[in-house]
Enzyme design. Structure first.
Site, PDB file in Angstrom:
ATOM      1  N   GLY A  11       0.912  -1.804  -0.154  1.00 44.03           N
ATOM      2  CA  GLY A  11       0.103   0.188   0.078  1.00 44.03           C
ATOM      3  C   GLY A  11       1.205   1.173   0.205  1.00 44.03           C
ATOM      4  CB  ALA A  12       4.067   1.899  -1.204  1.00 45.13           C
ATOM      5  CB  SER A  13      -0.642   3.616  -4.479  1.00 45.11           C
ATOM      6  OG  SER A  13      -1.487   2.935  -3.103  1.00 45.11           O
ATOM      7  NE  ARG A  14      -5.246   6.809  -2.424  1.00 40.05           N
ATOM      8  CZ  ARG A  14      -5.711   5.531  -1.737  1.00 40.05           C
ATOM      9  NH1 ARG A  14      -5.718   6.913  -0.640  1.00 40.05           N
ATOM     10  NH2 ARG A  14      -6.146   4.512  -1.287  1.00 40.05           N
ATOM     11  CB  VAL A  63      -2.456  -7.225   1.841  1.00 40.89           C
ATOM     12  CG1 VAL A  63      -1.719  -6.652   1.059  1.00 40.89           C
ATOM     13  CG2 VAL A  63      -3.527  -5.832   2.186  1.00 40.89           C
ATOM     14  CG  ASN A  89       1.351   1.694   5.161  1.00 41.75           C
ATOM     15  OD1 ASN A  89       1.077   1.728   5.547  1.00 41.75           O
ATOM     16  ND2 ASN A  89       0.993   1.547   3.722  1.00 41.75           N
ATOM     17  CB  SER A 141      -2.933   2.345  14.641  1.00 42.07           C
ATOM     18  OG  SER A 141      -3.775   3.312  15.027  1.00 42.07           O
ATOM     19  CE1 TYR A 154      -7.043   1.850  10.896  1.00 39.97           C
ATOM     20  CE2 TYR A 154      -7.184   2.633  13.316  1.00 39.97           C
ATOM     21  CZ  TYR A 154      -6.480   2.805  11.641  1.00 39.97           C
ATOM     22  OH  TYR A 154      -5.275   3.329  11.347  1.00 39.97           O
ATOM     23  CB  ALA A 156     -10.664  -5.659  16.708  1.00 43.89           C
TER      24      ALA A 156
HETATM   25  P1  NDP Z   1      -3.810   5.890   2.790  1.00 41.49           P
HETATM   26  O1  NDP Z   1      -5.172   5.646   2.867  1.00 41.49           O
HETATM   27  O2  NDP Z   1      -3.769   6.886   2.752  1.00 41.49           O
HETATM   28  O3  NDP Z   1      -3.119   4.732   1.913  1.00 41.49           O
HETATM   29  C1  NDP Z   1      -3.636   3.403   2.042  1.00 41.49           C
HETATM   30  C2  NDP Z   1      -2.939   2.374   1.504  1.00 41.49           C
HETATM   31  O4  NDP Z   1      -3.324   0.703   1.700  1.00 41.49           O
HETATM   32  C3  NDP Z   1      -2.697   2.980  -0.034  1.00 41.49           C
HETATM   33  O5  NDP Z   1      -1.484   2.654  -0.992  1.00 41.49           O
HETATM   34  C4  NDP Z   1      -4.425   1.467  -0.744  1.00 41.49           C
HETATM   35  O6  NDP Z   1      -3.933   1.289  -2.024  1.00 41.49           O
HETATM   36  C5  NDP Z   1      -3.562   0.646   0.097  1.00 41.49           C
HETATM   37  N1  NDP Z   1      -4.181  -0.421   0.311  1.00 41.49           N
HETATM   38  C6  NDP Z   1      -6.086  -0.418   1.136  1.00 41.49           C
HETATM   39  N2  NDP Z   1      -6.090  -1.950   0.744  1.00 41.49           N
HETATM   40  C7  NDP Z   1      -5.214  -2.484   0.318  1.00 41.49           C
HETATM   41  C8  NDP Z   1      -5.392  -3.837  -0.001  1.00 41.49           C
HETATM   42  N3  NDP Z   1      -6.353  -4.685   0.538  1.00 41.49           N
HETATM   43  N4  NDP Z   1      -4.525  -4.566   0.204  1.00 41.49           N
HETATM   44  C9  NDP Z   1      -3.185  -3.688  -0.701  1.00 41.49           C
HETATM   45  N5  NDP Z   1      -3.528  -2.473  -0.425  1.00 41.49           N
HETATM   46  C10 NDP Z   1      -4.338  -2.367  -0.090  1.00 41.49           C
HETATM   47  O7  NDP Z   1      -4.219   6.037   3.654  1.00 41.49           O
HETATM   48  P2  NDP Z   1      -2.729   5.520   5.082  1.00 41.49           P
HETATM   49  O8  NDP Z   1      -1.250   6.355   4.220  1.00 41.49           O
HETATM   50  O9  NDP Z   1      -3.416   6.990   6.388  1.00 41.49           O
HETATM   51  O10 NDP Z   1      -2.229   4.772   6.195  1.00 41.49           O
HETATM   52  C11 NDP Z   1      -1.409   3.901   5.756  1.00 41.49           C
HETATM   53  C12 NDP Z   1      -1.214   2.415   7.176  1.00 41.49           C
HETATM   54  O11 NDP Z   1      -0.929   3.606   8.376  1.00 41.49           O
HETATM   55  C13 NDP Z   1      -2.250   1.439   7.409  1.00 41.49           C
HETATM   56  O12 NDP Z   1      -2.272   0.829   7.931  1.00 41.49           O
HETATM   57  C14 NDP Z   1      -3.263   2.427   8.587  1.00 41.49           C
HETATM   58  O13 NDP Z   1      -4.145   1.933   9.718  1.00 41.49           O
HETATM   59  C15 NDP Z   1      -1.867   3.194   9.620  1.00 41.49           C
HETATM   60  N6  NDP Z   1      -1.719   4.331   9.834  1.00 41.49           N
HETATM   61  C16 NDP Z   1      -2.338   5.799   9.869  1.00 41.49           C
HETATM   62  C17 NDP Z   1      -3.268   7.019  10.559  1.00 41.49           C
HETATM   63  C18 NDP Z   1      -3.656   8.381   9.902  1.00 41.49           C
HETATM   64  O14 NDP Z   1      -3.768   8.775  10.833  1.00 41.49           O
HETATM   65  N7  NDP Z   1      -3.392   8.849   8.923  1.00 41.49           N
HETATM   66  C19 NDP Z   1      -2.845   6.956  11.727  1.00 41.49           C
HETATM   67  C20 NDP Z   1      -2.139   5.018  12.214  1.00 41.49           C
HETATM   68  C21 NDP Z   1      -2.195   4.285  11.467  1.00 41.49           C
HETATM   69  P3  NDP Z   1      -4.514   1.496  -2.776  1.00 41.49           P
HETATM   70  O15 NDP Z   1      -3.756   3.785  -2.999  1.00 41.49           O
HETATM   71  O16 NDP Z   1      -5.040   0.999  -4.127  1.00 41.49           O
HETATM   72  O17 NDP Z   1      -5.776   2.422  -2.826  1.00 41.49           O
END
Ligand code: NDP
Length: 246
Positions: A11-14, A63, A89, A141, A154, A156
């Site tokens: 999940g590193a596209s964003r 995933v 991630n 988190s 989330y 859990a």
């Molecule tokens: P974003 O929503 O900005 O990005 C989520 C990323 O995960 C995207 O690259 C998305 O891909 C990918 N993704 C989502 N579902 C799947 C899947 N089923 N299989 C593969 N890839 C997937 O989230 P954040 O950057 O904010 O969060 C990243 C991590 O950090 C997460 O685990 C989140 O729970 C954790 N986190 C975030 C916090 C926050 O405040 N933002 C706080 C605490 C933890 P695509 O672009 O293709 O949709």
């Protein structure tokens, strides 16, 4: 700090995953990463990483799908020759109070945030064991540490990820593989952009440093944990939350 290493980030596209990919690339690592829906963002991120002078490739992988995760691991190992750093991630939210939360919203968050990490670790366990070296970083988190109303699913999943991190740390340590987790607080990404203004104001009030974190705040810690400077750290959970959970 990461020269000649290959990092695999889910999940590193964003968001946070992208910041980790860029920071690791700036430190010399080649980057394999996954996305699930946003191909445009994945292609742009891939180009941005390559612009830093390292090798990079984006892989479409949900995933939550065990066999797809396995195929992706195989493809990455074949393409890059090895994986030194794994960052789990990928994550989603489906917030709601327990009273109204749908069963599928609970399942989807557990399947992505917790089981998804297990799928990737399980498929990477063979290559890591053979290699006798590696670092795994799970993005948990503070919700998993302190609980959060509206996030039963989330918190859990993220608490489960901490248990998984500690078990992987103990199981893989004899083979020289470390496993740690980062527990971010409120970080400015698409995930938190959808929160209401009221929720954001409440969050800011609760954060002693009085600001939301940036994805780079998380990436800096991930680079350290992936580097040889962190060789003797395993089973650790590092909070990066501006003091939210003290
Ligand atoms: P974003 O929503 O900005 O990005 C989520 C990323 O995960 C995207 O690259 C998305 O891909 C990918 N993704 C989502 N579902 C799947 C899947 N089923 N299989 C593969 N890839 C997937 O989230 P954040 O950057 O904010 O969060 C990243 C991590 O950090 C997460 O685990 C989140 O729970 C954790 N986190 C975030 C916090 C926050 O405040 N933002 C706080 C605490 C933890 P695509 O672009 O293709 O949709």
């Amino acid at each position: 700090m990461l020269k000649n290493k290959t990092a695999f980030i889910t999940g590193a596209s964003r968001g946070i995953g992208k910041a980790i990919a860029l920071a690791m690339a700036k430190n010399g690592a080649n980057i394999a990463f996954t996305y699930v829906s946003n191909q445009t963002a994945a292609v742009e991120t891939c180009e941005e990483i390559r612009g830093l002078g390292v090798d990079a490739e984006a892989f479409l992988c949900d995933v939550t799908d065990f066999s797809q995760a396995g195929e992706t691991v195989k493809a990455i190992v074949a393409r890059f020759g090895k994986v030194d750093i794994l960052v789990n991630n990928a994550g989603i939210t489906k917030d709601g109070l327990i009273l109204t939360m749908k069963e599928q919203d609970f399942d989807q968050v557990i399947n992505t945030n917790l089981k998804g990490a297990f799928h990737i670790i399980k498929h990477m366990s063979g290559p890591f064991m053979k290699q006798r070296k590696g670092s795994i970083i799970n993005i948990s988190s503070v919700s998993g540490l302190m609980g959060n109303p509206g996030q039963a699913n989330y918190s859990a999943a993220k608490a489960g990820l901490i248990g998984l991190t500690k078990t992987v740390a103990k199981e893989f340590a004899p083979r020289g593989v470390t496993c740690n987790a980062i527990a971010p607080g409120f970080i400015e990404t698409d995930m938190t952009a959808k929160l209401s203004e009221k929720a954001k104001v409440a969050a800011l009030e609760a954060i002693p440093l009085k600001r939301m974190g940036s994805p780079e705040d998380i990436a800096n810690v991930a680079v350290f944990l992936a580097s040889d400077q962190a060789n003797y750290i395993t089973g650790e959970i590092i909070k990066v939350d501006g003091g939210l959970y003290v």
